[in-house]
Design a protein around this motif. Structure first.
Motif, PDB file in Angstrom:
ATOM      1  N   THR A  29      43.808  20.665  27.015  1.00 59.28           N
ATOM      2  CA  THR A  29      45.269  20.653  27.554  1.00 59.28           C
ATOM      3  C   THR A  29      45.819  21.764  28.156  1.00 59.28           C
ATOM      4  O   THR A  29      46.343  21.719  29.512  1.00 59.28           O
ATOM      5  N   LEU A  32      43.790  21.545  31.519  1.00 53.95           N
ATOM      6  CA  LEU A  32      44.208  20.331  32.695  1.00 53.95           C
ATOM      7  C   LEU A  32      45.525  20.412  33.029  1.00 53.95           C
ATOM      8  O   LEU A  32      45.690  20.417  34.297  1.00 53.95           O
ATOM      9  N   VAL A  33      46.378  20.735  31.920  1.00 51.33           N
ATOM     10  CA  VAL A  33      47.987  20.915  32.557  1.00 51.33           C
ATOM     11  C   VAL A  33      48.160  21.988  33.175  1.00 51.33           C
ATOM     12  O   VAL A  33      49.133  22.045  34.161  1.00 51.33           O
ATOM     13  N   ARG A  39      48.730  15.495  37.329  1.00 55.78           N
ATOM     14  CA  ARG A  39      48.582  14.815  35.875  1.00 55.78           C
ATOM     15  C   ARG A  39      47.825  13.397  36.015  1.00 55.78           C
ATOM     16  O   ARG A  39      47.274  13.144  35.024  1.00 55.78           O
ATOM     17  N   SER A  40      48.379  12.590  37.048  1.00 60.93           N
ATOM     18  CA  SER A  40      47.778  11.342  37.034  1.00 60.93           C
ATOM     19  C   SER A  40      46.201  11.487  37.275  1.00 60.93           C
ATOM     20  O   SER A  40      45.576  10.238  36.845  1.00 60.93           O
ATOM     21  N   THR A  42      44.251  14.308  36.089  1.00 60.24           N
ATOM     22  CA  THR A  42      43.699  15.290  35.111  1.00 60.24           C
ATOM     23  C   THR A  42      43.724  14.597  33.765  1.00 60.24           C
ATOM     24  O   THR A  42      42.705  14.760  32.979  1.00 60.24           O
ATOM     25  N   VAL A  43      44.761  13.969  33.277  1.00 61.10           N
ATOM     26  CA  VAL A  43      44.794  13.352  31.868  1.00 61.10           C
ATOM     27  C   VAL A  43      44.643  11.799  31.952  1.00 61.10           C
ATOM     28  O   VAL A  43      45.111  11.235  31.010  1.00 61.10           O
ATOM     29  N   SER A 103      56.137   9.766  27.044  1.00 58.73           N
ATOM     30  CA  SER A 103      56.465  10.440  28.462  1.00 58.73           C
ATOM     31  C   SER A 103      58.012  10.513  28.200  1.00 58.73           C
ATOM     32  O   SER A 103      58.755  11.574  29.015  1.00 58.73           O
ATOM     33  N   LEU A 170      52.416   9.565  33.511  1.00 64.88           N
ATOM     34  CA  LEU A 170      51.637  10.808  33.216  1.00 64.88           C
ATOM     35  C   LEU A 170      52.177  11.717  33.871  1.00 64.88           C
ATOM     36  O   LEU A 170      52.013  12.982  33.518  1.00 64.88           O
ATOM     37  N   GLY A 171      52.769  11.661  34.938  1.00 63.61           N
ATOM     38  CA  GLY A 171      53.231  12.976  35.861  1.00 63.61           C
ATOM     39  C   GLY A 171      54.591  13.336  35.048  1.00 63.61           C
ATOM     40  O   GLY A 171      54.977  14.650  35.565  1.00 63.61           O
ATOM     41  N   ALA A 175      54.373  19.688  29.389  1.00 65.40           N
ATOM     42  CA  ALA A 175      53.202  20.621  28.790  1.00 65.40           C
ATOM     43  C   ALA A 175      53.288  21.108  27.570  1.00 65.40           C
ATOM     44  O   ALA A 175      52.585  21.031  26.608  1.00 65.40           O
ATOM     45  N   MET A 178      52.878  18.138  25.089  1.00 64.92           N
ATOM     46  CA  MET A 178      51.437  17.659  25.118  1.00 64.92           C
ATOM     47  C   MET A 178      50.690  18.916  24.136  1.00 64.92           C
ATOM     48  O   MET A 178      49.615  18.358  23.351  1.00 64.92           O
TER      49      MET A 178
END
Length: 441
Positions: A29, A32-33, A39-40, A42-43, A103, A170-171, A175, A178
Protein backbone atom coordinates in the motif's frame (compact mmCIF):
# COMPACT_ATOMS: atom_id res chain seq x y z
CA UNK A 1 -34.02 -15.08 -4.31
CA UNK A 2 -34.57 -11.51 -5.48
CA UNK A 3 -34.64 -10.26 -1.89
CA UNK A 4 -31.49 -12.23 -1.09
CA UNK A 5 -29.74 -10.70 -4.12
CA UNK A 6 -30.76 -7.19 -2.99
CA UNK A 7 -29.46 -7.85 0.52
CA UNK A 8 -26.16 -9.10 -0.95
CA UNK A 9 -25.87 -5.89 -2.98
CA UNK A 10 -26.58 -3.72 0.08
CA UNK A 11 -24.15 -5.78 2.13
CA UNK A 12 -21.42 -5.29 -0.50
CA UNK A 13 -21.89 -1.53 -0.29
CA UNK A 14 -21.65 -1.51 3.51
CA UNK A 15 -18.77 -3.99 3.62
CA UNK A 16 -16.58 -1.69 1.54
CA UNK A 17 -16.16 0.70 4.46
CA UNK A 18 -14.78 -2.08 6.66
CA UNK A 19 -12.99 -4.32 4.17
CA UNK A 20 -12.92 -3.20 0.58
CA UNK A 21 -11.79 -5.21 -2.44
CA UNK A 22 -8.49 -3.29 -2.58
CA UNK A 23 -6.57 -4.16 0.59
CA UNK A 24 -2.93 -5.04 -0.21
CA UNK A 25 -0.33 -5.44 2.51
CA UNK A 26 0.84 -2.27 4.31
CA UNK A 27 4.18 -2.39 2.46
CA UNK A 28 2.52 -2.67 -0.95
CA UNK A 29 0.00 0.00 0.00
CA UNK A 30 2.77 2.42 0.90
CA UNK A 31 4.78 1.51 -2.18
CA UNK A 32 1.93 1.52 -4.72
CA UNK A 33 -0.18 4.39 -3.44
CA UNK A 34 2.81 6.62 -2.76
CA UNK A 35 4.06 6.38 -6.34
CA UNK A 36 3.21 8.79 -9.15
CA UNK A 37 1.54 6.05 -11.19
CA UNK A 38 -2.27 6.18 -11.48
CA UNK A 39 -4.06 3.95 -9.00
CA UNK A 40 -6.16 2.50 -11.78
CA UNK A 41 -2.96 0.72 -12.80
CA UNK A 42 -1.22 0.09 -9.47
CA UNK A 43 -4.11 -1.37 -7.45
CA UNK A 44 -6.10 -2.94 -10.28
CA UNK A 45 -4.64 -6.40 -9.62
CA UNK A 46 -5.87 -6.61 -5.97
CA UNK A 47 -9.35 -5.59 -7.15
CA UNK A 48 -9.37 -8.25 -9.88
CA UNK A 49 -8.24 -10.88 -7.38
CA UNK A 50 -11.01 -9.95 -4.93
CA UNK A 51 -13.56 -9.89 -7.75
CA UNK A 52 -12.47 -13.34 -8.93
CA UNK A 53 -12.86 -14.77 -5.42
CA UNK A 54 -16.32 -13.19 -5.15
CA UNK A 55 -17.40 -14.57 -8.53
CA UNK A 56 -16.18 -18.08 -7.70
CA UNK A 57 -18.01 -18.01 -4.36
CA UNK A 58 -21.29 -16.87 -5.94
CA UNK A 59 -21.10 -19.41 -8.76
CA UNK A 60 -20.19 -22.24 -6.37
CA UNK A 61 -23.09 -21.48 -4.00
CA UNK A 62 -25.65 -21.06 -6.79
CA UNK A 63 -24.31 -24.03 -8.74
CA UNK A 64 -24.69 -26.30 -5.72
CA UNK A 65 -28.35 -25.35 -5.24
CA UNK A 66 -29.19 -25.52 -8.93
CA UNK A 67 -27.43 -28.87 -9.35
CA UNK A 68 -29.50 -30.30 -6.50
CA UNK A 69 -32.70 -29.18 -8.21
CA UNK A 70 -31.60 -30.56 -11.58
CA UNK A 71 -30.77 -33.94 -10.03
CA UNK A 72 -34.13 -33.93 -8.27
CA UNK A 73 -35.91 -33.26 -11.56
CA UNK A 74 -37.26 -29.86 -10.45
CA UNK A 75 -35.34 -27.84 -13.04
CA UNK A 76 -34.33 -28.07 -16.69
CA UNK A 77 -30.67 -28.13 -17.69
CA UNK A 78 -30.92 -25.08 -19.97
CA UNK A 79 -32.63 -23.01 -17.27
CA UNK A 80 -29.99 -24.10 -14.73
CA UNK A 81 -27.18 -22.94 -17.02
CA UNK A 82 -28.91 -19.59 -17.52
CA UNK A 83 -29.26 -19.12 -13.76
CA UNK A 84 -25.56 -19.80 -13.21
CA UNK A 85 -24.54 -17.45 -16.04
CA UNK A 86 -26.89 -14.76 -14.75
CA UNK A 87 -25.46 -15.03 -11.24
CA UNK A 88 -21.96 -14.84 -12.71
CA UNK A 89 -22.91 -11.52 -14.31
CA UNK A 90 -24.49 -10.39 -11.05
CA UNK A 91 -21.21 -11.12 -9.23
CA UNK A 92 -19.55 -8.49 -11.45
CA UNK A 93 -22.15 -5.98 -10.32
CA UNK A 94 -21.52 -6.99 -6.69
CA UNK A 95 -17.78 -6.41 -7.15
CA UNK A 96 -18.46 -2.93 -8.51
CA UNK A 97 -20.77 -2.10 -5.60
CA UNK A 98 -18.14 -3.41 -3.20
CA UNK A 99 -15.62 -0.98 -4.66
CA UNK A 100 -18.19 1.83 -4.51
CA UNK A 101 -18.51 1.19 -0.78
CA UNK A 102 -14.76 1.55 -0.31
CA UNK A 103 -14.26 4.51 -2.64
CA UNK A 104 -17.18 6.85 -1.98
CA UNK A 105 -18.20 8.62 1.29
CA UNK A 106 -20.06 6.70 3.97
CA UNK A 107 -23.22 8.81 3.77
CA UNK A 108 -23.59 8.08 0.07
CA UNK A 109 -22.99 4.35 0.42
CA UNK A 110 -25.37 4.01 3.39
CA UNK A 111 -28.07 5.89 1.50
CA UNK A 112 -27.54 3.79 -1.62
CA UNK A 113 -27.66 0.60 0.45
CA UNK A 114 -30.97 1.73 1.92
CA UNK A 115 -32.37 2.38 -1.57
CA UNK A 116 -31.20 -1.04 -2.74
CA UNK A 117 -32.86 -2.70 0.25
CA UNK A 118 -36.13 -0.86 -0.33
CA UNK A 119 -36.20 -1.77 -4.01
CA UNK A 120 -35.37 -5.35 -3.08
CA UNK A 121 -38.46 -5.47 -0.89
CA UNK A 122 -40.59 -4.86 -3.99
CA UNK A 123 -39.48 -8.03 -5.80
CA UNK A 124 -42.58 -9.77 -4.47
CA UNK A 125 -44.60 -7.64 -6.90
CA UNK A 126 -44.38 -9.23 -10.34
CA UNK A 127 -44.74 -5.94 -12.18
CA UNK A 128 -41.49 -4.59 -10.73
CA UNK A 129 -39.28 -7.58 -11.51
CA UNK A 130 -38.04 -6.46 -14.96
CA UNK A 131 -36.61 -3.16 -13.67
CA UNK A 132 -33.90 -4.19 -11.16
CA UNK A 133 -30.98 -6.65 -11.24
CA UNK A 134 -32.40 -8.49 -8.22
CA UNK A 135 -35.68 -8.73 -10.05
CA UNK A 136 -33.85 -10.36 -12.94
CA UNK A 137 -32.41 -12.89 -10.50
CA UNK A 138 -35.93 -13.62 -9.26
CA UNK A 139 -37.17 -14.11 -12.83
CA UNK A 140 -34.35 -16.51 -13.62
CA UNK A 141 -35.06 -18.47 -10.45
CA UNK A 142 -38.74 -18.66 -11.30
CA UNK A 143 -37.80 -19.93 -14.76
CA UNK A 144 -36.15 -23.05 -13.33
CA UNK A 145 -39.42 -24.94 -13.28
CA UNK A 146 -41.20 -23.02 -16.04
CA UNK A 147 -40.52 -22.17 -19.71
CA UNK A 148 -36.98 -20.86 -20.14
CA UNK A 149 -36.52 -17.09 -19.81
CA UNK A 150 -33.50 -15.83 -21.74
CA UNK A 151 -33.43 -12.07 -21.43
CA UNK A 152 -32.72 -11.74 -17.66
CA UNK A 153 -29.47 -13.69 -18.09
CA UNK A 154 -28.45 -11.38 -20.95
CA UNK A 155 -29.40 -8.31 -18.87
CA UNK A 156 -27.31 -9.53 -15.94
CA UNK A 157 -24.37 -10.13 -18.27
CA UNK A 158 -24.70 -6.57 -19.56
CA UNK A 159 -24.92 -5.27 -15.97
CA UNK A 160 -21.26 -6.21 -15.62
CA UNK A 161 -20.55 -3.24 -17.88
CA UNK A 162 -20.79 -1.22 -14.67
CA UNK A 163 -17.19 -2.34 -14.15
CA UNK A 164 -16.21 0.27 -16.75
CA UNK A 165 -16.34 2.77 -13.90
CA UNK A 166 -13.71 0.85 -11.92
CA UNK A 167 -10.72 3.02 -13.01
CA UNK A 168 -12.45 6.18 -11.78
CA UNK A 169 -13.39 4.51 -8.49
CA UNK A 170 -9.84 3.23 -8.02
CA UNK A 171 -8.51 6.73 -8.60
CA UNK A 172 -10.88 8.05 -5.92
CA UNK A 173 -9.45 5.80 -3.20
CA UNK A 174 -7.81 7.70 -0.34
CA UNK A 175 -4.33 6.67 0.73
CA UNK A 176 -4.98 7.06 4.48
CA UNK A 177 -8.15 4.92 4.38
CA UNK A 178 -6.40 2.21 2.35
CA UNK A 179 -3.50 2.13 4.81
CA UNK A 180 -5.89 1.99 7.79
CA UNK A 181 -7.75 -0.98 6.30
CA UNK A 182 -4.51 -2.68 5.36
CA UNK A 183 -3.03 -2.41 8.87
CA UNK A 184 -6.28 -3.43 10.52
CA UNK A 185 -6.65 -6.57 8.41
CA UNK A 186 -3.01 -7.49 8.85
CA UNK A 187 -3.57 -7.34 12.62
CA UNK A 188 -6.79 -9.37 12.30
CA UNK A 189 -5.00 -12.00 10.23
CA UNK A 190 -2.29 -12.34 12.88
CA UNK A 191 -4.89 -12.69 15.66
CA UNK A 192 -6.85 -15.33 13.74
CA UNK A 193 -3.69 -17.34 13.06
CA UNK A 194 -2.94 -17.42 16.79
CA UNK A 195 -6.50 -18.55 17.58
CA UNK A 196 -7.68 -15.27 19.13
CA UNK A 197 -10.95 -14.92 17.22
CA UNK A 198 -12.46 -12.72 19.95
CA UNK A 199 -9.59 -10.27 19.64
CA UNK A 200 -9.92 -10.31 15.86
CA UNK A 201 -13.62 -9.48 16.05
CA UNK A 202 -12.85 -6.69 18.51
CA UNK A 203 -10.37 -5.19 16.05
CA UNK A 204 -13.22 -4.81 13.55
CA UNK A 205 -15.14 -2.52 15.87
CA UNK A 206 -14.73 1.22 15.37
CA UNK A 207 -14.54 3.49 18.45
CA UNK A 208 -17.92 4.90 19.53
CA UNK A 209 -18.82 8.23 17.98
CA UNK A 210 -22.17 8.98 19.67
CA UNK A 211 -23.34 9.23 23.24
CA UNK A 212 -19.85 9.48 24.74
CA UNK A 213 -20.96 12.23 27.12
CA UNK A 214 -24.17 10.53 28.14
CA UNK A 215 -24.08 9.34 31.75
CA UNK A 216 -24.91 5.76 32.62
CA UNK A 217 -27.11 5.65 35.74
CA UNK A 218 -26.13 2.86 38.09
CA UNK A 219 -28.81 3.44 40.71
CA UNK A 220 -31.73 1.26 41.68
CA UNK A 221 -31.87 -2.54 41.47
CA UNK A 222 -28.88 -4.20 39.86
CA UNK A 223 -30.91 -5.73 37.04
CA UNK A 224 -32.46 -2.38 36.08
CA UNK A 225 -29.11 -0.60 36.22
CA UNK A 226 -27.43 -3.21 34.02
CA UNK A 227 -30.26 -3.11 31.45
CA UNK A 228 -29.99 0.70 31.30
CA UNK A 229 -26.23 0.46 30.94
CA UNK A 230 -26.45 -2.08 28.10
CA UNK A 231 -29.04 -0.04 26.21
CA UNK A 232 -27.03 3.18 26.48
CA UNK A 233 -23.84 1.38 25.46
CA UNK A 234 -25.62 -0.09 22.44
CA UNK A 235 -26.74 3.39 21.40
CA UNK A 236 -23.11 4.43 21.02
CA UNK A 237 -22.82 2.19 17.95
CA UNK A 238 -25.98 3.10 15.98
CA UNK A 239 -24.92 1.65 12.62
CA UNK A 240 -23.71 -1.60 14.16
CA UNK A 241 -26.87 -2.00 16.22
CA UNK A 242 -29.06 -1.17 13.21
CA UNK A 243 -27.34 -3.80 11.08
CA UNK A 244 -27.61 -6.39 13.85
CA UNK A 245 -31.28 -5.63 14.34
CA UNK A 246 -31.91 -5.90 10.59
CA UNK A 247 -30.10 -9.24 10.65
CA UNK A 248 -32.46 -10.45 13.39
CA UNK A 249 -35.49 -9.36 11.36
CA UNK A 250 -34.10 -11.20 8.34
CA UNK A 251 -33.40 -14.26 10.47
CA UNK A 252 -36.98 -14.31 11.72
CA UNK A 253 -38.25 -14.06 8.16
CA UNK A 254 -35.97 -16.85 6.90
CA UNK A 255 -37.03 -19.23 9.66
CA UNK A 256 -40.69 -18.40 8.99
CA UNK A 257 -40.50 -19.06 5.24
CA UNK A 258 -38.71 -22.39 5.74
CA UNK A 259 -42.10 -24.11 5.91
CA UNK A 260 -42.97 -22.82 2.42
CA UNK A 261 -39.71 -23.82 0.74
CA UNK A 262 -39.07 -27.00 -1.29
CA UNK A 263 -37.20 -29.77 0.46
CA UNK A 264 -33.82 -28.92 -1.08
CA UNK A 265 -34.11 -25.21 -0.25
CA UNK A 266 -35.53 -25.58 3.27
CA UNK A 267 -32.14 -26.53 4.68
CA UNK A 268 -30.53 -23.45 3.13
CA UNK A 269 -33.11 -21.01 4.50
CA UNK A 270 -33.12 -22.64 7.94
CA UNK A 271 -29.33 -22.69 8.30
CA UNK A 272 -29.04 -19.17 6.91
CA UNK A 273 -31.72 -17.98 9.32
CA UNK A 274 -30.17 -19.40 12.49
CA UNK A 275 -26.67 -18.31 11.40
CA UNK A 276 -27.91 -14.78 10.78
CA UNK A 277 -29.67 -14.83 14.15
CA UNK A 278 -26.47 -15.93 15.91
CA UNK A 279 -24.49 -13.14 14.25
CA UNK A 280 -27.21 -10.51 14.69
CA UNK A 281 -27.71 -11.10 18.39
CA UNK A 282 -23.95 -10.84 18.88
CA UNK A 283 -24.02 -7.04 18.54
CA UNK A 284 -26.28 -6.92 21.62
CA UNK A 285 -23.93 -9.11 23.70
CA UNK A 286 -21.23 -6.56 24.57
CA UNK A 287 -22.42 -6.58 28.17
CA UNK A 288 -22.19 -10.37 28.28
CA UNK A 289 -18.62 -10.28 26.99
CA UNK A 290 -17.66 -7.55 29.46
CA UNK A 291 -19.16 -9.49 32.39
CA UNK A 292 -17.31 -12.65 31.35
CA UNK A 293 -14.01 -10.78 30.96
CA UNK A 294 -14.36 -9.29 34.46
CA UNK A 295 -15.52 -12.49 36.18
CA UNK A 296 -12.99 -12.88 39.00
CA UNK A 297 -13.21 -14.11 42.61
CA UNK A 298 -13.21 -10.50 43.80
CA UNK A 299 -16.05 -8.94 41.78
CA UNK A 300 -16.03 -5.16 41.31
CA UNK A 301 -19.80 -5.01 41.90
CA UNK A 302 -19.90 -7.43 44.80
CA UNK A 303 -21.97 -9.90 42.81
CA UNK A 304 -21.17 -13.36 41.53
CA UNK A 305 -20.21 -13.99 37.93
CA UNK A 306 -23.44 -15.93 37.43
CA UNK A 307 -25.66 -13.03 38.54
CA UNK A 308 -23.74 -10.50 36.43
CA UNK A 309 -23.82 -12.62 33.26
CA UNK A 310 -27.48 -13.48 33.84
CA UNK A 311 -28.37 -9.80 34.20
CA UNK A 312 -26.48 -8.89 31.02
CA UNK A 313 -28.37 -11.60 29.10
CA UNK A 314 -31.69 -9.74 29.46
CA UNK A 315 -31.06 -7.20 26.67
CA UNK A 316 -29.92 -9.79 24.06
CA UNK A 317 -33.00 -11.93 24.77
CA UNK A 318 -35.36 -8.97 24.45
CA UNK A 319 -33.66 -7.76 21.26
CA UNK A 320 -33.70 -11.21 19.65
CA UNK A 321 -37.36 -11.83 20.47
CA UNK A 322 -38.52 -8.33 19.49
CA UNK A 323 -36.74 -7.89 16.16
CA UNK A 324 -36.94 -11.53 15.11
CA UNK A 325 -40.69 -11.60 15.76
CA UNK A 326 -41.09 -8.67 13.36
CA UNK A 327 -39.69 -10.83 10.58
CA UNK A 328 -41.72 -13.89 11.59
CA UNK A 329 -45.04 -12.07 11.85
CA UNK A 330 -47.98 -13.38 9.86
CA UNK A 331 -48.31 -16.70 11.67
CA UNK A 332 -48.50 -17.02 15.46
CA UNK A 333 -46.91 -20.45 15.24
CA UNK A 334 -43.84 -19.00 13.51
CA UNK A 335 -43.56 -16.30 16.16
CA UNK A 336 -43.81 -18.86 18.96
CA UNK A 337 -41.11 -21.03 17.42
CA UNK A 338 -38.89 -17.99 16.89
CA UNK A 339 -39.18 -17.04 20.57
CA UNK A 340 -37.92 -20.49 21.55
CA UNK A 341 -35.08 -20.24 19.03
CA UNK A 342 -34.15 -16.74 20.28
CA UNK A 343 -33.85 -17.91 23.88
CA UNK A 344 -31.76 -20.91 22.81
CA UNK A 345 -29.42 -18.82 20.63
CA UNK A 346 -28.82 -16.30 23.42
CA UNK A 347 -28.08 -19.21 25.76
CA UNK A 348 -25.49 -20.45 23.28
CA UNK A 349 -24.05 -16.93 23.19
CA UNK A 350 -23.67 -17.08 26.99
CA UNK A 351 -21.84 -20.38 26.57
CA UNK A 352 -19.52 -18.81 24.01
CA UNK A 353 -18.78 -15.71 26.12
CA UNK A 354 -17.91 -17.79 29.18
CA UNK A 355 -15.39 -20.17 27.64
CA UNK A 356 -12.36 -17.95 28.34
CA UNK A 357 -9.02 -18.23 26.53
CA UNK A 358 -8.25 -21.23 24.36
CA UNK A 359 -6.35 -23.99 26.22
CA UNK A 360 -2.77 -24.19 25.02
CA UNK A 361 -3.07 -27.97 24.83
CA UNK A 362 -5.28 -27.64 21.76
CA UNK A 363 -2.32 -26.22 19.84
CA UNK A 364 -0.04 -29.17 20.54
CA UNK A 365 0.95 -30.96 17.32
CA UNK A 366 -1.02 -34.04 16.28
CA UNK A 367 1.07 -35.86 13.63
CA UNK A 368 -0.88 -37.97 11.16
CA UNK A 369 -0.04 -39.50 7.76
CA UNK A 370 -1.58 -36.41 6.13
CA UNK A 371 0.29 -33.92 8.35
CA UNK A 372 -0.40 -31.97 11.54
CA UNK A 373 -4.15 -31.71 12.20
CA UNK A 374 -3.99 -29.78 15.47
CA UNK A 375 -5.64 -26.86 13.70
CA UNK A 376 -8.87 -28.89 13.65
CA UNK A 377 -8.97 -28.81 17.46
CA UNK A 378 -8.58 -25.03 17.43
CA UNK A 379 -11.27 -24.60 14.77
CA UNK A 380 -13.70 -26.82 16.67
CA UNK A 381 -13.04 -24.93 19.90
CA UNK A 382 -13.55 -21.54 18.24
CA UNK A 383 -16.68 -22.55 16.32
CA UNK A 384 -18.38 -24.76 18.92
CA UNK A 385 -21.19 -22.28 19.57
CA UNK A 386 -21.95 -21.76 15.88
CA UNK A 387 -21.90 -25.52 15.27
CA UNK A 388 -24.40 -26.05 18.10
CA UNK A 389 -26.71 -23.42 16.61
CA UNK A 390 -26.47 -24.88 13.11
CA UNK A 391 -27.00 -28.48 14.18
CA UNK A 392 -29.67 -28.01 16.86
CA UNK A 393 -31.54 -24.84 15.92
CA UNK A 394 -31.15 -25.30 12.18
CA UNK A 395 -32.07 -28.98 12.20
CA UNK A 396 -35.14 -28.50 14.37
CA UNK A 397 -36.27 -25.55 12.26
CA UNK A 398 -36.18 -27.79 9.19
CA UNK A 399 -38.17 -30.40 11.07
CA UNK A 400 -40.83 -27.86 12.02
CA UNK A 401 -40.89 -26.47 8.50
CA UNK A 402 -41.31 -29.93 6.97
CA UNK A 403 -44.78 -30.10 8.54
CA UNK A 404 -45.85 -27.23 6.30
CA UNK A 405 -47.43 -23.88 7.18
CA UNK A 406 -50.48 -23.62 9.37
CA UNK A 407 -51.46 -24.67 12.84
CA UNK A 408 -52.22 -28.28 11.92
CA UNK A 409 -48.75 -28.87 10.51
CA UNK A 410 -47.04 -27.28 13.46
CA UNK A 411 -49.08 -29.20 16.03
CA UNK A 412 -47.90 -32.46 14.46
CA UNK A 413 -44.19 -31.79 14.97
CA UNK A 414 -43.90 -28.55 16.95
CA UNK A 415 -44.25 -30.09 20.38
CA UNK A 416 -41.58 -32.70 19.70
CA UNK A 417 -39.20 -30.10 18.27
CA UNK A 418 -39.82 -27.82 21.27
CA UNK A 419 -39.03 -30.68 23.67
CA UNK A 420 -35.80 -31.50 21.84
CA UNK A 421 -34.87 -27.81 21.87
CA UNK A 422 -35.55 -27.69 25.62
CA UNK A 423 -33.31 -30.72 26.20
CA UNK A 424 -30.53 -29.15 24.13
CA UNK A 425 -31.01 -25.87 26.00
CA UNK A 426 -30.68 -27.65 29.34
CA UNK A 427 -27.40 -29.25 28.23
CA UNK A 428 -26.07 -25.93 26.96
CA UNK A 429 -27.11 -24.23 30.21
CA UNK A 430 -25.33 -26.88 32.29
CA UNK A 431 -22.13 -26.47 30.26
CA UNK A 432 -22.40 -22.67 30.45
CA UNK A 433 -22.88 -22.84 34.22
CA UNK A 434 -19.77 -24.96 34.53
CA UNK A 435 -17.75 -22.45 32.53
CA UNK A 436 -19.11 -19.49 34.51
CA UNK A 437 -18.18 -21.13 37.80
CA UNK A 438 -14.71 -21.78 36.43
CA UNK A 439 -14.35 -18.10 35.58
CA UNK A 440 -15.31 -17.07 39.13
CA UNK A 441 -12.66 -19.21 40.81
Amino acid sequence: MGMIAALLAAGALLLGRTRGPVVPSPFLTEFLVGSDLPRSATVLRPFLASGAVLACSVVAAVGLVVAARVVGGAAASVSAVLVVLGCLGFSGLLAGLWLVGQSLPRRFTVGLAFVVTVTGATVTVDGTLPFTPWGWIALLWQGLGEPTVWWPALALALSSLALLGVPALLGNLRADEMMAQSRRWQSISALVQTGDVAGASGALRDPPTRGRRRRMPLTGPLLVAIVQRDLIAAGRFPVRIALGSMALVGAGWLTAVTSTMPEGIAWITALAGVSLAYLGVGVWCDGLRNAADNATPGSLYGRSALSMIGSHAVVPVLAAITFGSLGAMGDNNNVAWWMLLAAFIVLVRVLDCAKGPMPIGLLLPIPTPVGDVSILNAIAWQADALLIVLIVAGGLTVQVGAAGPGAAGLEATGLGAALWLAVAGALVAALALRRIRALGR
